[in-house]
Design an enzyme around this catalytic site. Sequence first.
Site, PDB file in Angstrom:
ATOM      1  N   ASP A 239      11.724 -29.711 -22.265  1.00 12.89           N
ATOM      2  CA  ASP A 239      11.579 -28.157 -22.766  1.00 12.89           C
ATOM      3  C   ASP A 239      12.293 -27.061 -22.496  1.00 12.89           C
ATOM      4  O   ASP A 239      12.364 -25.886 -22.874  1.00 12.89           O
ATOM      5  CB  ASP A 239      10.216 -27.859 -23.112  1.00 12.89           C
ATOM      6  CG  ASP A 239       9.518 -28.868 -24.117  1.00 12.89           C
ATOM      7  OD1 ASP A 239       9.947 -29.099 -25.082  1.00 12.89           O
ATOM      8  OD2 ASP A 239       8.315 -29.059 -23.703  1.00 12.89           O
TER       9      ASP A 239
ATOM     10  N   HIS B 125       5.722 -32.120 -15.105  1.00 15.33           N
ATOM     11  CA  HIS B 125       5.494 -33.285 -16.133  1.00 15.33           C
ATOM     12  C   HIS B 125       4.274 -34.076 -15.501  1.00 15.33           C
ATOM     13  O   HIS B 125       4.295 -34.386 -14.330  1.00 15.33           O
ATOM     14  CB  HIS B 125       6.819 -34.013 -16.405  1.00 15.33           C
ATOM     15  CG  HIS B 125       6.670 -34.746 -17.514  1.00 15.33           C
ATOM     16  ND1 HIS B 125       6.090 -35.985 -17.735  1.00 15.33           N
ATOM     17  CD2 HIS B 125       7.160 -34.406 -18.851  1.00 15.33           C
ATOM     18  CE1 HIS B 125       6.427 -36.210 -19.084  1.00 15.33           C
ATOM     19  NE2 HIS B 125       6.751 -35.365 -19.724  1.00 15.33           N
TER      20      HIS B 125
HETATM   21  N1  ACO Z   1       4.149 -23.778 -12.900  1.00 19.37           N
HETATM   22  C1  ACO Z   1       3.273 -23.676 -11.613  1.00 19.37           C
HETATM   23  N2  ACO Z   1       2.550 -24.597 -10.893  1.00 19.37           N
HETATM   24  C2  ACO Z   1       2.522 -25.931 -11.797  1.00 19.37           C
HETATM   25  C3  ACO Z   1       2.967 -26.133 -13.019  1.00 19.37           C
HETATM   26  C4  ACO Z   1       4.281 -25.083 -13.360  1.00 19.37           C
HETATM   27  N3  ACO Z   1       4.737 -25.360 -14.519  1.00 19.37           N
HETATM   28  N4  ACO Z   1       2.869 -27.352 -13.328  1.00 19.37           N
HETATM   29  C5  ACO Z   1       2.169 -27.861 -12.414  1.00 19.37           C
HETATM   30  N5  ACO Z   1       1.779 -26.882 -11.385  1.00 19.37           N
HETATM   31  C6  ACO Z   1       0.938 -27.248 -10.200  1.00 19.37           C
HETATM   32  C7  ACO Z   1      -0.741 -26.986 -10.517  1.00 19.37           C
HETATM   33  O1  ACO Z   1      -1.172 -25.868 -10.525  1.00 19.37           O
HETATM   34  C8  ACO Z   1      -0.898 -28.018  -9.581  1.00 19.37           C
HETATM   35  O2  ACO Z   1      -1.048 -27.297  -8.415  1.00 19.37           O
HETATM   36  P1  ACO Z   1      -2.349 -27.729  -7.221  1.00 19.37           P
HETATM   37  O3  ACO Z   1      -2.127 -29.207  -6.830  1.00 19.37           O
HETATM   38  O4  ACO Z   1      -1.995 -26.837  -6.298  1.00 19.37           O
HETATM   39  O5  ACO Z   1      -3.523 -27.474  -8.107  1.00 19.37           O
HETATM   40  C9  ACO Z   1      -0.148 -29.312  -9.320  1.00 19.37           C
HETATM   41  O6  ACO Z   1       1.111 -28.464  -9.873  1.00 19.37           O
HETATM   42  C10 ACO Z   1      -0.241 -30.239 -10.533  1.00 19.37           C
HETATM   43  O7  ACO Z   1      -0.225 -29.782 -11.758  1.00 19.37           O
HETATM   44  P2  ACO Z   1      -1.093 -30.273 -12.824  1.00 19.37           P
HETATM   45  O8  ACO Z   1      -1.539 -29.399 -13.797  1.00 19.37           O
HETATM   46  O9  ACO Z   1      -2.561 -30.825 -12.392  1.00 19.37           O
HETATM   47  O10 ACO Z   1      -0.435 -31.369 -13.463  1.00 19.37           O
HETATM   48  P3  ACO Z   1      -0.532 -32.318 -14.901  1.00 19.37           P
HETATM   49  O11 ACO Z   1       0.034 -33.721 -14.683  1.00 19.37           O
HETATM   50  O12 ACO Z   1      -2.176 -32.141 -15.537  1.00 19.37           O
HETATM   51  O13 ACO Z   1       0.179 -31.225 -15.887  1.00 19.37           O
HETATM   52  C11 ACO Z   1       2.021 -30.235 -17.056  1.00 19.37           C
HETATM   53  C12 ACO Z   1       1.312 -31.532 -16.367  1.00 19.37           C
HETATM   54  C13 ACO Z   1       0.855 -30.076 -18.460  1.00 19.37           C
HETATM   55  C14 ACO Z   1       3.345 -30.567 -17.898  1.00 19.37           C
HETATM   56  C15 ACO Z   1       1.866 -29.155 -16.153  1.00 19.37           C
HETATM   57  O14 ACO Z   1       2.927 -29.365 -15.098  1.00 19.37           O
HETATM   58  C16 ACO Z   1       2.430 -27.792 -16.900  1.00 19.37           C
HETATM   59  O15 ACO Z   1       1.490 -26.976 -17.479  1.00 19.37           O
HETATM   60  N6  ACO Z   1       3.645 -27.424 -17.200  1.00 19.37           N
HETATM   61  C17 ACO Z   1       4.040 -26.210 -17.760  1.00 19.37           C
HETATM   62  C18 ACO Z   1       4.006 -26.435 -19.234  1.00 19.37           C
HETATM   63  C19 ACO Z   1       5.008 -27.375 -19.807  1.00 19.37           C
HETATM   64  O16 ACO Z   1       6.056 -27.144 -19.515  1.00 19.37           O
HETATM   65  N7  ACO Z   1       4.778 -28.390 -20.573  1.00 19.37           N
HETATM   66  C20 ACO Z   1       5.791 -29.391 -21.456  1.00 19.37           C
HETATM   67  C21 ACO Z   1       5.575 -30.801 -20.536  1.00 19.37           C
HETATM   68  S1  ACO Z   1       6.637 -31.782 -21.309  1.00 19.37           S
HETATM   69  C22 ACO Z   1       6.221 -32.420 -22.870  1.00 19.37           C
HETATM   70  O17 ACO Z   1       4.919 -32.342 -23.129  1.00 19.37           O
HETATM   71  C23 ACO Z   1       6.810 -32.392 -23.750  1.00 19.37           C
END
Ligand code: ACO
Length: 429
Positions: free
Chosen positions: A365, A308
């Site tokens: 979710d 998140h």
């Molecule tokens: N699975 C694996 N790795 C992940 C995940 C995941 N679900 N989420 C984040 N990471 C990793 C990224 O690859 C990144 O790694 P790095 O530092 O080695 O590059 C690090 O964790 C940080 O992630 P970001 O994508 O930079 O974080 P951001 O805050 O931009 O994104 C998000 C947040 C979009 C929710 C992301 O965690 C994600 O894509 N999750 C899966 C989709 C999801 O569940 N979305 C619902 C969110 S809640 C809502 O909107 C209602």
Amino acid sequence: MSTDIAKIELEGKSYELPIVIGTENEKAIDIAKLRAQTKYITLDPGFKNTGSTKSAITYLDGENGVLRYRGYPIEQLAENASFLEVAYLLIYGELPTKEQYDEFIASITNHTLVHEDMKQFFEAYPPKAHPMGVLSSMVCSLSTFYPESLDPDRDENAVNLTIHRLIAKLPTLAAWSYKNKMRHPFMYPNNNLDYCENFLHMMFAMPTSEYKVDPVVASALNKLLILHADHEQNCSTSTVRIVGSSHANLYASISAGISALWGPLHGGANQAVIEMLEQINADGGDVDKWVEKAKDKNDPFRLMGFGHRVYKNFDPRAKIIKKACDEILNKLGIDDPLLEVAKKLEAVALEDEYFKARNLYPNVDFYSGIIYKAIGIPTEMFTVMFAIGRLPGWIAQWKEMRENNEPIGRPRQIYIGENERDFIPMARR
Ligand code: ACO
């Protein structure tokens, strides 16, 4: 608010910027005059450090897993309130008295029907149309039936009427988008039922047979809607505010919010989670293998429902939903293998260094889809359910933005393209 200042040095000159402190001690550097004073802008892709507004609606502390609507903890609201009570709280700032609540309910109940002509719009969509695409279009289409709503600031009563119409009609439009997909006859709202019961009736009743709403199902839906009702300046809410900031009408602003919610990184994740769990289950349920895939930077797979932007400890909504999930499946006597896969996946991921180091926890979710599935909601409708829940939050945020007379949202950029060059006629390229 604080009298403190931040100092920055740019090209040998020193500038002072005001510090803003919120009621929960959240701190910000106010850069509103930065460009006028220095010619510099700030660069913050994804707005990870940028506050776009001062808001009195929702407080969220991502480090400590705190979420409050208008000061009330989400745990208390989810346990004790009705969804429309929470909607009233978000939109008007206080919990309603009995009299205010009755009046609000009466008005919402009075507006549940949609114009008969809209049925023809539904019929034009192909059966494979995703209900989110239909919902977003239908909400924008509502504006064409109420031209007086095109002026978003007409007067308080007119704005309230639009707000009540939207809350009343969204479940009807949502249920009809599903009925249309199934090529089943539309069920009209039954105004003897409450908000959640009525939605379930429009989804699952058929003219040929009686349908009795199960109170366990209605209560589960009420809880889920409350948990989704607002989440301060997320992607879809920021979209609603930014569209509304051009003085676009409320229907158009909410329609844009629905579109923003659709993406799998935001509200669309609830559909993506169930599809992922089904895939893992069909593949034999080896969660270690899928956790490894999620960690592999060369593999596009991510653990949907994990991570998140603001919660870096736990998502308080996920905690409530996980507990509710167990209770509801028990009460309904459902044994869903996907719940076992989800629990195993969560346990493995939470012990894994990759997920620990990045503070990746289950979000709202991760378990919500299992509840939606248990109460009979089809997978493609999951994000639509999220939209029904989030509607009061979007409305409250839009209303606050207009009442504060916020300026049009218009970020700047740093241009990194070509410098000026002369046009070359096609024959010489
Ligand atoms: N699975 C694996 N790795 C992940 C995940 C995941 N679900 N989420 C984040 N990471 C990793 C990224 O690859 C990144 O790694 P790095 O530092 O080695 O590059 C690090 O964790 C940080 O992630 P970001 O994508 O930079 O974080 P951001 O805050 O931009 O994104 C998000 C947040 C979009 C929710 C992301 O965690 C994600 O894509 N999750 C899966 C989709 C999801 O569940 N979305 C619902 C969110 S809640 C809502 O909107 C209602």
